[in-house]
Scaffold this active site. Structure first.
Site, PDB file in Angstrom:
ATOM      1  N   CYS A  42     -75.200  26.167  49.925  1.00 36.90           N
ATOM      2  CA  CYS A  42     -75.349  26.943  48.454  1.00 36.90           C
ATOM      3  C   CYS A  42     -73.761  26.758  47.845  1.00 36.90           C
ATOM      4  CB  CYS A  42     -75.793  28.191  48.792  1.00 36.90           C
ATOM      5  SG  CYS A  42     -74.656  29.356  49.652  1.00 36.90           S
TER       6      CYS A  42
ATOM      7  N   CYS B 253     -70.884  28.530  49.234  1.00 40.13           N
ATOM      8  CA  CYS B 253     -70.160  27.909  50.435  1.00 40.13           C
ATOM      9  C   CYS B 253     -68.906  27.099  49.717  1.00 40.13           C
ATOM     10  CB  CYS B 253     -71.143  26.839  51.142  1.00 40.13           C
ATOM     11  SG  CYS B 253     -72.358  27.709  52.055  1.00 40.13           S
TER      12      CYS B 253
ATOM     13  N   CYS C 189     -42.401   4.076  77.081  1.00 42.53           N
ATOM     14  CA  CYS C 189     -42.042   5.470  77.410  1.00 42.53           C
ATOM     15  C   CYS C 189     -42.634   6.439  76.265  1.00 42.53           C
ATOM     16  CB  CYS C 189     -40.483   5.513  77.805  1.00 42.53           C
ATOM     17  SG  CYS C 189     -39.589   5.372  76.089  1.00 42.53           S
TER      18      CYS C 189
ATOM     19  N   CYS D 254     -41.813   5.873  72.782  1.00 39.55           N
ATOM     20  CA  CYS D 254     -42.471   5.058  71.941  1.00 39.55           C
ATOM     21  C   CYS D 254     -43.755   5.536  71.320  1.00 39.55           C
ATOM     22  CB  CYS D 254     -42.990   3.775  72.967  1.00 39.55           C
ATOM     23  SG  CYS D 254     -41.330   2.953  73.669  1.00 39.55           S
TER      24      CYS D 254
ATOM     25  N   ASP E 226     -76.743  31.006  79.110  1.00 41.72           N
ATOM     26  CA  ASP E 226     -77.854  31.298  78.654  1.00 41.72           C
ATOM     27  C   ASP E 226     -79.069  31.292  79.878  1.00 41.72           C
ATOM     28  OD1 ASP E 226     -79.988  31.186  76.321  1.00 41.72           O
ATOM     29  OD2 ASP E 226     -80.338  29.159  76.598  1.00 41.72           O
TER      30      ASP E 226
ATOM     31  N   ASP F 237     -78.049  25.365  75.900  1.00 43.27           N
ATOM     32  CA  ASP F 237     -78.558  23.851  75.609  1.00 43.27           C
ATOM     33  C   ASP F 237     -77.983  23.227  74.437  1.00 43.27           C
ATOM     34  OD1 ASP F 237     -79.238  25.114  73.354  1.00 43.27           O
ATOM     35  OD2 ASP F 237     -81.452  25.355  73.994  1.00 43.27           O
TER      36      ASP F 237
ATOM     37  N   ASP G 137     -77.966  26.951  70.882  1.00 42.81           N
ATOM     38  CA  ASP G 137     -76.731  27.912  71.175  1.00 42.81           C
ATOM     39  C   ASP G 137     -75.470  27.276  70.643  1.00 42.81           C
ATOM     40  OD1 ASP G 137     -78.057  29.564  72.899  1.00 42.81           O
ATOM     41  OD2 ASP G 137     -77.889  27.938  74.443  1.00 42.81           O
TER      42      ASP G 137
END
Length: 887
Positions: free
Chosen positions: A22, A25, A90, A93, A499, A698, A702
């Site tokens: 929206c 945001c 090394c 670099c 969960d 899952d 979540d």
């Protein structure tokens, strides 16, 4: 995101923003960006989903702006690519390549990995690969083609290893000859110095050319690296010897010594090349897991077109193609079975050794092996979109990323070489003033020894080699780790939130109890219930039908089927009226409950769904269903507790059902009746209490909690994995993967710390030795004859041995990381040895080997076996409860 110049001081970036729902945001993002230090102006268009930002690159970088957007819960859509990088030797670099990439307008972030020799770059549409390649080239390195396959990168690495091997062998042979000629006084002849010069020259300028190229690239950018140290050290020894050959009289008169050190310069180069060769070969072994994943891909596929079977390259398979797979063949791409039946070995993807049955409508995964029958399937995901390709890409990105612990090494490495050069120069000056005669010779040799023994390579390899092996080992066992940071952070976890549905439990209902009322039996109740539910698509109905089929019960035909929404079903069987449903249905139809309420209440208290079966208006039995605990849940929880990690279950279910499942799993902390969007709040609450949290779920429902947790672990099954959400994704649905991931993190971080300790200790101890710190201890007594080859007469380290020690340090670090390949994953599998001594745990219904049971108990003269102590405790508290369920 696009970026262009706004003025001499500010740049303008246009960022494609995702996740806005929206206009609010857009205002939130705009306000946040405008408040960032260095941002002159920010405006957000919700309609076009773009953010226009003017900023001062001297005060803020694009990565910080992107981070601010992500912190708000939105996304910025940038391109991410992985490029092979050539010429790095090394840790210094690494920082130069990263700086070169980050200096380009439009590059958001760049992470370079020395061990894998790759750069992972996030960039906008305006940051062209051509410009990035030019910037890296100007820094003295080579940025390869983005499109180069991992196979091609491996081939290039093999060519580099072969080149190092050939030059090492040549250098060693020539250096050995030079050394023998130098030390053998019996072989003196007039032109011997010139012969030594001639032999040492190709070693110095052909075999050692890579050091000069690297040093020149560093010098052009006003910096220094490992190549600088080697080039300066060997060149000093070489040209000092040349000068002695050309002007021997001058050095003799000046008292500067007239020894030749062609053997020193040549042997140093030979030994360093040996170290580089062995290091390169060992680094190749760190990516064995990636090579195994790539090796899973089949080369060809059989496609059915116009009724003909055509064998085509796998790259030519298109979405929608109908493909044929015969027994023993690899499934080429992901798809859905259309016709046929078979079993498929998915162990290479899921780690599960038991073949999985496949029939029409089932999903098949590319690279898995068809075992028994033939079948045809429709391709749904091909090329980069297949599960295997996603896994390879995710592992590749993880291995190209950096862990936070590496930052310390990177900071030290950036100052390391200049400090070493200063130490070497100071060493030369000191020994020119106070050293033994010939002072110039000893000062020069100590100068060379300091330059050669210093090793930033070990610092640069300490972390990435361990990360590569660790992430690869995880992939081998169905554990996909998003980045080195995720792998490192997991070792600190001290609180795990699990969960319930689909994580602790199987995620689908099964029949747990059948309670018959006289004169009916358990089998007759189940058979009647299955006959009633046979035509229903409801998960509970399917579970009842499946339970009857597993017992081989014959089913009668139900007639006059009538579904009663929210209540149940009424049918006729053999002319008798049958009702099946919840208590509300029984009450509405005024059914005689026949004393079933007490047993129903017990089942409800255990969080189960209870269905009443009534025949001729009287309840004849109860069928209880529940989402049961996964077989390995109890052992996984117990292991976490023994590791000192607190465990809690978080679920949206009611408190009664949650407590029952948690009790079965051995979990004491239960957070119930939590909406998905509020799970993140609970995670944050624990973080505020000082816990390092892992959320296991899952990955879809979540998602907010996974993002909030310090480590988000998504449990998936095959194709249904949420790779974009979690820090760690478990392809299999088993909880042993969660425990394995944490243990793997601990092993990897422990290896990294060992590597860093070795790298630091090596330099801290041996650089002073090379500088001559042992001289005061030998000034009077001299060096024992047994140690003179190492320390000469005065305790000065032989530069050739300095080169050997330097090579050994890098090899030691890489070899230590390779030990992670022996890491054993956690597997909670019940032993089947013997096959005749298996029992059923009456509490969790798991099979238990009687010889390996965790606990036993006797009741009414019979012995019962348990897979965990928690099951025994539950049984001892109320044995009749579990024995009645078994009936």
């Amino acid at each position: 995101m696009t970026e262009g110049t706004q003025s001499k001081k500010t740049l303008k970036a246009t960022i494609n923003v995702g996740g806005m729902t929206c206009a609010t945001c857009a205002l939130t993002i705009e306000k946040t960006l405008a408040e960032l230090p260095g941002v002159a102006n920010a405006s957000i268009s919700f309609a076009s989903e773009k953010a226009s930002v003017e900023y001062d690159p001297a005060k803020i970088h694009l990565e910080q702006i992107n981070h601010a957007i992500h912190e708000l819960g939105y996304t910025s859509r940038n391109r991410k690519s992985i490029f092979p990088v050539g010429g790095m030797t090394c840790a210094s670099c690494v920082s130069r390549v990263e700086s070169a990439l980050l200096s380009m307008p439009g590059v958001v972030s760049a992470s370079v990995n020395l061990a894998s020799e790759k750069a992972s770059v996030e960039y906008t549409d305006d940051a062209t690969i051509v410009d990035m390649r030019r910037a890296v080239s100007e820094a003295g390195y080579e940025l390869g083609e983005e499109a180069a396959s991992i196979d091609e990168i491996a081939l290039a690495a093999n060519r580099e290893t072969a080149d190092l091997r050939n030059k090492f062998i040549f250098s060693l042979v020539v250096a050995a000859v030079v050394m023998v000629l130098s030390m053998a006084t019996a072989l003196d002849f007039p032109f011997k110095p010139y012969l030594l010069w001639a032999l040492a020259t190709p070693v110095q300028f052909w075999a050692g050319l890579r050091f000069y190229k690297g040093a020149w690239g560093a010098t052009r950018h006003k910096t220094a690296d490992m190549n600088t140290l080697i080039a300066v050290g060997t060149t000093a020894a070489y040209f000092f010897s040349v000068a002695v050959v050309l002007f021997p009289g001058f050095f003799m008169q000046a008292g500067m010594g007239h020894g030749l050190y062609f053997d020193t310069s040549a042997m140093i180069i030979a030994l360093i090349l040996m170290g580089r060769f062995l290091e390169s070969r060992a680094k190749g072994q760190t990516s064995d897991a990636m090579k195994k994943l790539i090796g899973l891909r089949p080369a060809v596929a059989t496609v059915i077109r116009d009724g003909k079977d055509l064998e085509i390259p796998i790259e030519d398979v298109l979405v929608g193609d109908l493909l044929l797979v015969k027994p023993g063949e690899k499934i080429p791409v992901d798809g859905t079975v259309k016709e046929g039946y078979s079993t498929v070995d998915e162990s290479m993807i899921t780690g599960e050794s038991i073949p999985v049955e496949k029939k029409a409508g089932d999903i098949v995964i590319g690279a898995t092996i068809n075992k028994t029958g033939s079948f045809s399937f429709e391709a749904t995901r091909v090329g980069r979109d297949t599960l295997l390709s996603q896994i390879i890409r995710m592992v590749d990105e993880a291995q190209s990323s950096k862990a936070p612990i590496q930052r310390l090494a990177d900071v030290i490495a950036s100052y390391f070489v200049p400090i070493v050069i200063i130490i070497a120069v100071v060493t030369f000056i000191i020994w020119m003033i106070i050293g033994p005669q010939p002072r110039f010779t000893y000062a020069l040799l100590n100068f060379v020894a300091v330059l050669i023994i210093a090793c930033p390579c070990a610092l640069g390899l300490a972390t990435p080699t361990a990360i590569i092996v660790g992430t690869g080992k995880g992939a081998e066992n169905g554990i996909l780790i998003r980045s080195g940071e995720s792998l490192e952070r997991a070792h600190k976890v001290n609180y795990v939130l699990l969960d319930k549905t689909g994580t602790l439990t199987r995620g689908e209902p099964v029949v747990t109890d059948i309670f018959p009322l006289a004169p009916h039996t358990g089998d007759s109740i189940l058979a009647t219930a299955a006959a009633v539910e046979r035509s229903s698509e409801h998960p509970l109905a399917q579970a009842i039908y499946r339970a009857a089929m597993e017992k081989g019960l014959p089913l009668k035909q139900a007639e006059d089927f009538n579904a009663l929404p929210g209540l149940g079903i009424e049918v006729k069987i053999d002319g008798h009226d049958i009702l099946m449903g919840n208590l509300s249905l029984m009450k509405e139809k005024a059914v005689d409950l026949n004393g079933s309420e007490i047993e129903a209440e017990r089942m409800w208290n255990e969080g189960k769904t209870v269905l009443f079966l009534a025949q001729e208006n009287k309840v004849s039995g109860l069928v209880a269903l529940a989402d049961t605990l996964k077989p390995d849940a109890m052992q996984a929880v117990d292991t976490l507790k023994r590791m000192g990690i607190q465990v809690a279950m978080i679920t949206g279910d009611n408190q009664r059902a949650a407590n029952f499942i948690a009790g079965q799993a051995g979990i004491d902390n239960v957070i119930a009746e939590v909406l998905p969007e509020n799970k993140a709040v609970e995670v944050h609450r624990l973080q505020e209490q000082g816990y390092v949290t892992a959320m296991v779920g899952d990955g879809i429902n979540d998602a907010p909690a996974l993002a909030q947790a310090d480590v988000g672990i998504a449990i998936g099954t095959g194709t249904d994995i949420a790779m974009e959400t979690a820090d760690i994704t478990l392809i299999r649905g088993d909880l042993d993967g969660m425990v394995t991931a944490i243990m793997l993190s601990k092993s990897t971080v422990r290896t990294i710390k060992q590597n860093l300790f070795w790298a630091f200790a090596y330099n801290v101890i041996l650089i002073p030795v090379a500088a001559g710190i042992l001289y005061p201890f030998f000034i009077d007594s001299g060096v024992p004859s047994s140690l003179q080859f190492i320390f000469g007469h005065y305790g000065f380290l032989n530069p050739m041995l300095a080169a050997l020690a330097m090579a050994a340090s890098s090899i030691t670090v890489v070899s230590n990381s390779l030990r992670l390949r022996a890491f054993k994953p956690v597997r909670y599998k019940i032993s089947q040895e013997g096959g005749t001594n298996m029992a059923i745990d009456p509490v969790c219904k798991m099979e238990v080997d009687e010889k390996k049971a965790a606990a036993t108990s006797e009741y009414k003269g019979k012995k019962y076996y348990f897979c965990a102590v928690g099951c025994k405790k539950a049984f001892d508290a109320n044995p009749e409860k579990y024995l009645s369920q078994a009936k």
